[in-house]
Every structure is written in C-alpha cells, then in structure tokens.
Design an enzyme around this catalytic site. Structure first.
Site, PDB file in Angstrom:
ATOM      1  N   TYR A   1       8.426 -12.745 -15.162  1.00 19.84           N
ATOM      2  CA  TYR A   1       7.244 -11.926 -14.707  1.00 19.84           C
ATOM      3  C   TYR A   1       5.940 -12.745 -15.198  1.00 19.84           C
ATOM      4  CZ  TYR A   1       4.324  -7.909 -13.942  1.00 19.84           C
ATOM      5  OH  TYR A   1       2.977  -7.578 -13.226  1.00 19.84           O
TER       6      TYR A   1
ATOM      7  N   ALA B   1       0.825  -1.353  -0.055  1.00 19.41           N
ATOM      8  CA  ALA B   1       0.082  -0.073   0.104  1.00 19.41           C
ATOM      9  C   ALA B   1       0.804   1.291   0.187  1.00 19.41           C
ATOM     10  CB  ALA B   1      -0.891  -0.053   1.342  1.00 19.41           C
TER      11      ALA B   1
ATOM     12  N   ASP C   1       8.694  -7.529   5.000  1.00 18.61           N
ATOM     13  CA  ASP C   1       9.081  -7.720   3.557  1.00 18.61           C
ATOM     14  C   ASP C   1       8.418  -9.120   3.248  1.00 18.61           C
ATOM     15  OD1 ASP C   1      10.155  -9.200   1.438  1.00 18.61           O
ATOM     16  OD2 ASP C   1      11.998  -7.788   1.636  1.00 18.61           O
TER      17      ASP C   1
HETATM   18  P1  NDP Z   1       4.324   0.111  -7.477  1.00 13.22           P
HETATM   19  O1  NDP Z   1       5.665  -0.319  -7.708  1.00 13.22           O
HETATM   20  O2  NDP Z   1       3.770   1.371  -7.504  1.00 13.22           O
HETATM   21  O3  NDP Z   1       3.702  -0.624  -5.992  1.00 13.22           O
HETATM   22  C1  NDP Z   1       4.133  -1.903  -5.577  1.00 13.22           C
HETATM   23  C2  NDP Z   1       3.893  -2.096  -4.063  1.00 13.22           C
HETATM   24  O4  NDP Z   1       4.234  -3.399  -3.765  1.00 13.22           O
HETATM   25  C3  NDP Z   1       4.469  -1.303  -3.296  1.00 13.22           C
HETATM   26  O5  NDP Z   1       3.581  -0.471  -2.258  1.00 13.22           O
HETATM   27  C4  NDP Z   1       5.797  -2.013  -2.704  1.00 13.22           C
HETATM   28  O6  NDP Z   1       5.962  -1.670  -1.334  1.00 13.22           O
HETATM   29  C5  NDP Z   1       5.083  -3.363  -2.533  1.00 13.22           C
HETATM   30  N1  NDP Z   1       5.858  -4.237  -2.415  1.00 13.22           N
HETATM   31  C6  NDP Z   1       6.825  -4.849  -3.549  1.00 13.22           C
HETATM   32  N2  NDP Z   1       7.925  -5.755  -3.286  1.00 13.22           N
HETATM   33  C7  NDP Z   1       7.543  -6.156  -2.021  1.00 13.22           C
HETATM   34  C8  NDP Z   1       7.755  -6.948  -0.819  1.00 13.22           C
HETATM   35  N3  NDP Z   1       8.989  -7.754  -1.098  1.00 13.22           N
HETATM   36  N4  NDP Z   1       7.344  -6.818   0.413  1.00 13.22           N
HETATM   37  C9  NDP Z   1       6.250  -6.118   0.752  1.00 13.22           C
HETATM   38  N5  NDP Z   1       5.817  -5.138  -0.204  1.00 13.22           N
HETATM   39  C10 NDP Z   1       6.351  -5.132  -1.393  1.00 13.22           C
HETATM   40  O7  NDP Z   1       3.668  -0.905  -8.475  1.00 13.22           O
HETATM   41  P2  NDP Z   1       2.026  -1.227  -8.876  1.00 13.22           P
HETATM   42  O8  NDP Z   1       1.227  -0.287  -8.030  1.00 13.22           O
HETATM   43  O9  NDP Z   1       1.730  -1.014 -10.346  1.00 13.22           O
HETATM   44  O10 NDP Z   1       1.892  -2.851  -8.720  1.00 13.22           O
HETATM   45  C11 NDP Z   1       0.940  -3.375  -7.913  1.00 13.22           C
HETATM   46  C12 NDP Z   1       0.620  -4.722  -8.434  1.00 13.22           C
HETATM   47  O11 NDP Z   1       0.085  -4.443  -9.636  1.00 13.22           O
HETATM   48  C13 NDP Z   1       1.826  -5.561  -8.729  1.00 13.22           C
HETATM   49  O12 NDP Z   1       1.444  -7.072  -8.283  1.00 13.22           O
HETATM   50  C14 NDP Z   1       2.050  -5.585 -10.194  1.00 13.22           C
HETATM   51  O13 NDP Z   1       2.584  -6.618 -10.538  1.00 13.22           O
HETATM   52  C15 NDP Z   1       0.500  -5.446 -10.670  1.00 13.22           C
HETATM   53  N6  NDP Z   1       0.335  -4.852 -11.923  1.00 13.22           N
HETATM   54  C16 NDP Z   1       1.002  -3.469 -12.440  1.00 13.22           C
HETATM   55  C17 NDP Z   1       0.819  -3.143 -13.594  1.00 13.22           C
HETATM   56  C18 NDP Z   1       1.408  -1.670 -14.093  1.00 13.22           C
HETATM   57  O14 NDP Z   1       1.446  -1.556 -15.242  1.00 13.22           O
HETATM   58  N7  NDP Z   1       1.966  -1.060 -12.928  1.00 13.22           N
HETATM   59  C19 NDP Z   1      -0.119  -3.875 -14.504  1.00 13.22           C
HETATM   60  C20 NDP Z   1      -0.440  -5.134 -14.261  1.00 13.22           C
HETATM   61  C21 NDP Z   1      -0.448  -5.527 -12.852  1.00 13.22           C
HETATM   62  P3  NDP Z   1       7.501  -1.490  -0.726  1.00 13.22           P
HETATM   63  O15 NDP Z   1       8.341  -1.147  -1.772  1.00 13.22           O
HETATM   64  O16 NDP Z   1       7.430  -0.296   0.145  1.00 13.22           O
HETATM   65  O17 NDP Z   1       7.695  -2.602  -0.104  1.00 13.22           O
HETATM   66  C1  8X3 Z   2       2.616  -5.264 -15.927  1.00 17.15           C
HETATM   67  C2  8X3 Z   2       1.973  -5.016 -17.298  1.00 17.15           C
HETATM   68  O1  8X3 Z   2       2.336  -5.310 -19.658  1.00 17.15           O
HETATM   69  O2  8X3 Z   2       4.291  -4.851 -18.249  1.00 17.15           O
HETATM   70  O3  8X3 Z   2       1.933  -6.164 -15.363  1.00 17.15           O
HETATM   71  O4  8X3 Z   2       3.476  -7.051 -18.020  1.00 17.15           O
HETATM   72  S1  8X3 Z   2       3.140  -5.464 -18.212  1.00 17.15           S
END
Ligand code: NDP
Ligand code: 8X3
Length: 253
Positions: free
Chosen positions: A154, A11, A61
């Site tokens: 991924y 979050a 984590d």
């Molecule tokens: P962000 O990088 O903006 O946010 C990712 C969030 O995941 C952060 O809050 C981060 O918190 C948390 N996170 C990552 N690694 C860890 C860890 N090891 N432990 C705890 N928390 C973790 O990316 P998005 O909001 O875009 O991504 C959210 C989800 O949406 C992901 O699962 C991503 O794969 C998915 N997604 C994203 C897309 C995109 O194009 N952006 C498209 C499709 C799916 P912190 O670093 O503080 O730990």
């Molecule tokens: C994130 C979108 O197309 O980079 O899941 O895989 S893409």
C-alpha cells in the site's frame, strides 16, 4: 456546457462521494465513476435534485484497462472537456508482512491505485492538453511519504502516486495544466472496512480514541486547492488529524 466539468474516480463512498457533493454545490458538472452502480445512480439523483448541475455516471472497474478506456472514450464530446480530474479511487487490502501477505491483495492495490490512475490519466490528459487547461488532483496518503510495517505494498502504491504526479507536474506545466497531490492521514471512510475485508470490529478500532479526518475535510481541501488563482499551483499537501503526527504516532485517549 458553460459550467466546469470534474471527473471523480471512486465517487461511491468516502472522500470521492463527499467531494462530489461539495463540487456540485460549487456548480461543477460531474462525471462520477465506481463499480457500485446503484450507489452512483443514487448519488446522481440526490445531486441533480438538490443542485443545478448535471451528473453523468460511468460504471466500471478501474483495474481493467479496456473497460476504463471504453467507458472514458464513450463519453459524449461535450463531456470530454474535463477541467478537473480527481484520481481518488483506491484501496488498501490487508495489513501483513511481505513474507505472508496475500499476493491477490497486492495485485488489487497495484492495479487500482497505480495502474487505474495511469489508465485514467492517459486518456484524460490529452483532452486537457488540447484545451490548454485542466487540473489533475491525485489522492496520495501519509503512506506515500512514510512506509510502515505490514503496509509495504500500500505504501509503495502511494509513493508511486506521488512520484508519478511529480513527473506529471513537470510534463504538463507547459500546457497550463495544474497537478496536485493531496496526502491525508487517517480519514474515517470505508477504507478500513475494505482493508480488513469487511471486518467491522477491526475497522472500528482504527479510529478509536481520537478524532480522525472526515471525507468532508478532504473534500474541503480539494475545494481550496481548486479555488486558488490561475498563477498558483498547490503541488503537494499533507493533511493530518490533530491527534496523528506520523503514520504510526497517535495521541489516542
Ligand atoms: P472508500 O473505501 O470509502 O472509497 C473508495 C472509493 O474507491 C470507492 O468509491 C470505490 O468504489 C472506489 N474504488 C475502489 N476500487 C475500485 C475499482 N477497482 N474500480 C473503481 N473504483 C474503485 O475509501 P476512501 O474514500 O478513504 O479512499 C479514497 C482514496 O483516498 C483512496 O485512494 C485511498 O487510498 C486514499 N486515502 C484514504 C485514507 C483514509 O484513511 N481513508 C488516507 C489517505 C489516502 P467502488 O467500490 O464502488 O468501485
Ligand atoms: C490511508 C492512511 O495510514 O492507513 O492512506 O496508510 S494509512
């Protein structure tokens, strides 16, 4: 507590952060997780000062099983009555072919996107079963529906999210627990900055020439899914930018 409780992993940024803000407006009490403690605390104070809900933060984590288990099991009893689990924490690390990709990147993605989601769900789902209610929403991706070159692992992790959720839907149905996957195309968050290990220029290029989805678009989709009546389960929802028709087909100007 008579308000519903939603636990959102990841979050501190992007989709998770926008979802926290929207669910707060919709009167949920929130459990927010992530590694960046200061961001969690800032979001908590922002939400609590603007909305009439309670926020509990858990700083761990998700890749580390014992930390995830310890953090979730340490929740006060009244906070274990989780109505909604949003498995959102995740990342892409690197964009490289299987013959030269960094194995550390693979481990990071598998440990976060697959194992972290499983650790969390393994702890929260029995609490839901006990109460015969709940909704688990996992963020998959267009990468969970298609595989693209340089994204093998991924894409593999997001296919895994979809496959795991599909089985969970069947397993948890008898207990009145809803299971949903949401699969977005490109969303403009910190995702690409993380994928390219902090390279701002490369990250910016990803969203150039078209209008990507925003974190708020996905938060609103989650809100839609949550607000369906009790007899409706949205199993799987693919949401794309208007100018993206597949993982690789963009209408860039
Ligand atoms: P962000 O990088 O903006 O946010 C990712 C969030 O995941 C952060 O809050 C981060 O918190 C948390 N996170 C990552 N690694 C860890 C860890 N090891 N432990 C705890 N928390 C973790 O990316 P998005 O909001 O875009 O991504 C959210 C989800 O949406 C992901 O699962 C991503 O794969 C998915 N997604 C994203 C897309 C995109 O194009 N952006 C498209 C499709 C799916 P912190 O670093 O503080 O730990
Ligand atoms: C994130 C979108 O197309 O980079 O899941 O895989 S893409």
């Amino acid at each position: 507590m008579n308000q519903e409780i939603a636990l959102i992993t990841g979050a501190t940024a992007g989709i998770g952060q926008e979802t926290a803000l929207l669910l707060a407006q919709n009167n949920y009490n929130l459990i927010l997780t992530g590694r960046r403690k200061e961001r969690l605390e800032l979001l908590k104070s922002q939400i609590e000062s603007s909305f009439g809900c309670k926020v509990l933060t858990l700083n761990f984590d998700i890749r580390i099983r014992k930390d995830t288990e310890m953090a979730l099991n340490s929740l006060p009893e009244e906070w274990k009555a989780i109505d909604v689990l949003i498995n959102n924490a995740g990342l892409a690390a690197g964009l490289a072919p299987v013959n030269s990709a960094d194995v550390d990147d693979w481990e990071d993605m598998i440990d976060t996107n697959v194992k972290g989601l499983l650790y969390t769900t393994r702890i929260v789902s029995p609490w839901m079963i006990e109460r015969q209610r709940g909704h688990i929403i996992s963020i998959s991706s267009i990468a969970g529906k298609e595989s693209y070159p340089n994204g093998s692992v991924y894409c593999g992790t997001k296919h895994a999210v979809s496959a795991i959720s599909r089985a969970m839907r069947i397993e948890l149905m008898p207990f009145g627990i809803k299971v949903t996957t949401i699969a977005p195309g490109a969303v403009d968050t910190e995702f690409s900055l993380v994928r390219f290990h902090g390279d701002q220029e490369k990250a910016k290029q990803v969203y150039k020439g078209f209008t990507p989805l925003s974190g708020k678009d996905i938060a609103e989709t989650i809100e839609f899914v949550l607000s369906r009546p009790s007899h409706v389960n949205i199993d799987d929802l693919l949401i794309m930018p208007m100018d993206q028709a597949s993982a690789r087909d963009f209408n860039k100007k």
